[in-house]
Design a protein around this motif. Structure first.
Motif, PDB file in Angstrom:
ATOM      1  N   SER A   1     -25.489  38.573  39.195  1.00 47.62           N
ATOM      2  CA  SER A   1     -26.110  37.258  39.097  1.00 47.62           C
ATOM      3  C   SER A   1     -25.513  36.519  37.912  1.00 47.62           C
ATOM      4  N   VAL A   2     -25.731  35.218  37.872  1.00 47.04           N
ATOM      5  CA  VAL A   2     -25.110  34.418  36.827  1.00 47.04           C
ATOM      6  C   VAL A   2     -25.670  34.796  35.469  1.00 47.04           C
ATOM      7  N   ASP A   3     -24.979  34.397  34.411  1.00 41.76           N
ATOM      8  CA  ASP A   3     -25.316  34.915  33.077  1.00 41.76           C
ATOM      9  C   ASP A   3     -26.449  34.143  32.421  1.00 41.76           C
ATOM     10  N   MET A   4     -26.825  34.605  31.200  1.00 38.19           N
ATOM     11  CA  MET A   4     -27.966  34.045  30.493  1.00 38.19           C
ATOM     12  C   MET A   4     -27.729  32.617  30.006  1.00 38.19           C
ATOM     13  N   ASP A   5     -26.473  32.144  30.024  1.00 39.65           N
ATOM     14  CA  ASP A   5     -26.185  30.782  29.596  1.00 39.65           C
ATOM     15  C   ASP A   5     -26.346  29.777  30.730  1.00 39.65           C
ATOM     16  N   SER A   6     -26.719  30.259  31.908  1.00 36.66           N
ATOM     17  CA  SER A   6     -26.901  29.366  33.043  1.00 36.66           C
ATOM     18  C   SER A   6     -28.006  28.368  32.749  1.00 36.66           C
ATOM     19  N   PRO A   7     -27.815  27.087  33.140  1.00 39.18           N
ATOM     20  CA  PRO A   7     -28.892  26.112  32.959  1.00 39.18           C
ATOM     21  C   PRO A   7     -30.101  26.413  33.838  1.00 39.18           C
ATOM     22  N   VAL A   8     -29.896  27.206  34.877  1.00 40.85           N
ATOM     23  CA  VAL A   8     -30.983  27.636  35.744  1.00 40.85           C
ATOM     24  C   VAL A   8     -31.513  28.963  35.220  1.00 40.85           C
ATOM     25  N   GLU A   9     -32.828  29.068  35.077  1.00 48.94           N
ATOM     26  CA  GLU A   9     -33.393  30.298  34.549  1.00 48.94           C
ATOM     27  C   GLU A   9     -33.285  31.413  35.590  1.00 48.94           C
ATOM     28  N   VAL A  10     -32.518  32.432  35.248  1.00 52.77           N
ATOM     29  CA  VAL A  10     -32.312  33.571  36.132  1.00 52.77           C
ATOM     30  C   VAL A  10     -32.289  34.837  35.283  1.00 52.77           C
ATOM     31  N   ASP A  11     -32.465  35.964  35.948  1.00 47.18           N
ATOM     32  CA  ASP A  11     -32.220  37.248  35.312  1.00 47.18           C
ATOM     33  C   ASP A  11     -30.826  37.707  35.713  1.00 47.18           C
ATOM     34  N   GLU A  12     -30.159  38.404  34.793  1.00 48.54           N
ATOM     35  CA  GLU A  12     -28.784  38.840  35.041  1.00 48.54           C
ATOM     36  C   GLU A  12     -28.759  40.340  35.336  1.00 48.54           C
ATOM     37  N   PHE A  13     -28.276  40.672  36.523  1.00 47.47           N
ATOM     38  CA  PHE A  13     -28.030  42.046  36.925  1.00 47.47           C
ATOM     39  C   PHE A  13     -26.550  42.154  37.254  1.00 47.47           C
ATOM     40  N   ARG A  14     -25.846  43.078  36.581  1.00 46.37           N
ATOM     41  CA  ARG A  14     -24.419  43.234  36.839  1.00 46.37           C
ATOM     42  C   ARG A  14     -24.156  44.659  37.330  1.00 46.37           C
ATOM     43  N   PHE A  15     -23.381  44.742  38.419  1.00 44.40           N
ATOM     44  CA  PHE A  15     -23.100  46.010  39.071  1.00 44.40           C
ATOM     45  C   PHE A  15     -21.595  46.279  39.073  1.00 44.40           C
ATOM     46  N   ASP A  16     -21.224  47.520  38.814  1.00 48.68           N
ATOM     47  CA  ASP A  16     -19.819  47.919  38.759  1.00 48.68           C
ATOM     48  C   ASP A  16     -19.128  47.665  40.100  1.00 48.68           C
ATOM     49  N   ARG A  17     -17.936  47.078  40.059  1.00 54.98           N
ATOM     50  CA  ARG A  17     -17.236  46.743  41.298  1.00 54.98           C
ATOM     51  C   ARG A  17     -16.772  47.974  42.069  1.00 54.98           C
ATOM     52  N   SER A  18     -16.545  49.070  41.363  1.00 51.03           N
ATOM     53  CA  SER A  18     -16.078  50.283  42.033  1.00 51.03           C
ATOM     54  C   SER A  18     -17.231  51.125  42.574  1.00 51.03           C
ATOM     55  N   SER A  19     -18.176  51.469  41.705  1.00 47.43           N
ATOM     56  CA  SER A  19     -19.265  52.359  42.108  1.00 47.43           C
ATOM     57  C   SER A  19     -20.470  51.625  42.664  1.00 47.43           C
ATOM     58  N   GLY A  20     -20.599  50.339  42.332  1.00 49.69           N
ATOM     59  CA  GLY A  20     -21.770  49.580  42.743  1.00 49.69           C
ATOM     60  C   GLY A  20     -22.982  49.812  41.869  1.00 49.69           C
ATOM     61  N   LEU A  21     -22.865  50.688  40.860  1.00 52.68           N
ATOM     62  CA  LEU A  21     -24.013  51.036  40.033  1.00 52.68           C
ATOM     63  C   LEU A  21     -24.280  49.972  38.964  1.00 52.68           C
ATOM     64  N   LEU A  22     -25.538  49.870  38.568  1.00 50.51           N
ATOM     65  CA  LEU A  22     -25.966  48.893  37.583  1.00 50.51           C
ATOM     66  C   LEU A  22     -25.276  49.144  36.243  1.00 50.51           C
ATOM     67  N   ARG A  23     -24.663  48.088  35.683  1.00 48.71           N
ATOM     68  CA  ARG A  23     -23.938  48.216  34.415  1.00 48.71           C
ATOM     69  C   ARG A  23     -24.627  47.493  33.262  1.00 48.71           C
ATOM     70  N   LEU A  24     -25.376  46.451  33.555  1.00 46.28           N
ATOM     71  CA  LEU A  24     -25.940  45.627  32.479  1.00 46.28           C
ATOM     72  C   LEU A  24     -27.062  44.770  33.052  1.00 46.28           C
ATOM     73  N   MET A  25     -28.086  44.516  32.229  1.00 47.56           N
ATOM     74  CA  MET A  25     -29.154  43.580  32.594  1.00 47.56           C
ATOM     75  C   MET A  25     -29.498  42.693  31.407  1.00 47.56           C
ATOM     76  N   ASN A  26     -29.742  41.425  31.689  1.00 47.62           N
ATOM     77  CA  ASN A  26     -30.307  40.490  30.730  1.00 47.62           C
ATOM     78  C   ASN A  26     -31.516  39.852  31.399  1.00 47.62           C
ATOM     79  N   LEU A  27     -32.687  40.051  30.817  1.00 49.02           N
ATOM     80  CA  LEU A  27     -33.939  39.615  31.437  1.00 49.02           C
ATOM     81  C   LEU A  27     -34.628  38.586  30.562  1.00 49.02           C
ATOM     82  N   ARG A  28     -35.200  37.586  31.188  1.00 53.99           N
ATOM     83  CA  ARG A  28     -35.885  36.520  30.459  1.00 53.99           C
ATOM     84  C   ARG A  28     -37.367  36.848  30.282  1.00 53.99           C
ATOM     85  N   VAL A  29     -37.875  36.527  29.107  1.00 55.68           N
ATOM     86  CA  VAL A  29     -39.293  36.725  28.800  1.00 55.68           C
ATOM     87  C   VAL A  29     -40.003  35.381  28.985  1.00 55.68           C
ATOM     88  N   PRO A  30     -40.936  35.292  29.926  1.00 48.99           N
ATOM     89  CA  PRO A  30     -41.595  34.004  30.197  1.00 48.99           C
ATOM     90  C   PRO A  30     -42.540  33.601  29.073  1.00 48.99           C
TER      91      PRO A  30
END
Length: 253
Positions: A53-82
């Motif tokens: 998903s798009v990063d934390m600098d996006s003007p749209v409030e989103v959470d960032e989940f990044r998955f490895d292109r090879s394994s598909g496994l979760l590599r990083l998360m950035n979550l917003r606190v409401p």
């Protein structure tokens, strides 16, 4: 099969999640987990190594989940606190009764970019911070709680991401450098954090938006109560400086 959004399929893997504990940045209303990387390494991660998903600098409030292109496994998360406090505390606290299981997620269908709506409300139990999305998950929902990092859990209701939970949020507070504090639990700071969430969430936060003198006094009094010469000094200093910065930004400039 699980879903971050109706069109974003993931599956639960028994592989270990992140070894790093989450990093909580109150001033940025964000929580990060996964390896701490500098801007250049992050750019490579986004452009060359992961889907997500798009990063934390996006003007749209989103959470960032990044998955490895090879394994598909979760590599990083950035979550917003409401900034909205849960009106139905029972709905949030019910998640505490769901047994947590360790694991991680794998993206089923690689996507170059997708959108994950963030949590909309928070509830602080005194020891856990529970953050829920605007999704129905009534008492009969099939619930799953996955610990993807030490003290950080993703919540799924009927297979759809319902939110997330962080244990002992006071112990996760980090300075902007992203270096976690080694100091053990600080119960005094945990109590202050409860008052912080009461004050700095809507509807109480309307006082800041309206620049009410009484709200300034409440902020200053809370900051003054944070003793930075005892307990988890670094974490206390981060929270105190954040509150003082709010006073400067809204009432002095």
């Amino acid at each position: 099969m699980l879903r971050l959004e109706p069109s974003v399929l993931v599956e639960l893997h028994d592989a270990p999640g992140f070894p790093e504990p989450p990093r909580y940045f109150p001033g940025h209303l964000g929580v990060s987990t996964g390896p701490s990387v500098d801007p250049d390494a992050y750019q490579r991660l986004v452009l060359e190594e992961t889907h997500g998903s798009v990063d934390m600098d996006s003007p749209v409030e989103v959470d960032e989940f990044r998955f490895d292109r090879s394994s598909g496994l979760l590599r990083l998360m950035n979550l917003r606190v409401p900034e909205y406090r849960a009106q139905d505390r029972r709905r949030a606290l019910d998640w505490l009764s769901v047994e947590s299981r360790p694991g991680t997620l794998r993206l089923v269908e690689p996507k170059a970019r997708f959108h994950v709506d963030p949590a909309t409300t928070l509830c602080y139990s005194g020891s856990e911070l529970i953050l829920l999305r605007d999704r129905p998950d009534g008492p009969a929902a099939d619930r799953l709680r996955v610990q993807v990092a030490p003290g950080l859990h993703l919540l799924f209701g009927d297979g759809l991401l319902a939110g997330w939970m962080m244990d002992a949020p006071e112990s996760r507070i980090c300075p902007d450098s992203g270096t976690p504090s080694p100091y053990p639990a600080d119960p005094v700071l945990a109590e202050i954090l409860a008052e912080y969430y009461e004050l700095l969430t809507f509807p109480a936060l309307d006082g800041l938006m309206d620049e009410e003198p009484e709200f300034r006094q409440a902020l200053e009094a809370l900051a003054e109560r944070i003793e930075v010469h005892a307990g988890a000094v670094d974490r206390r200093s981060v929270l105190r400086e954040h509150i003082q910065e709010l006073v400067r930004e809204w009432f002095e400039e």
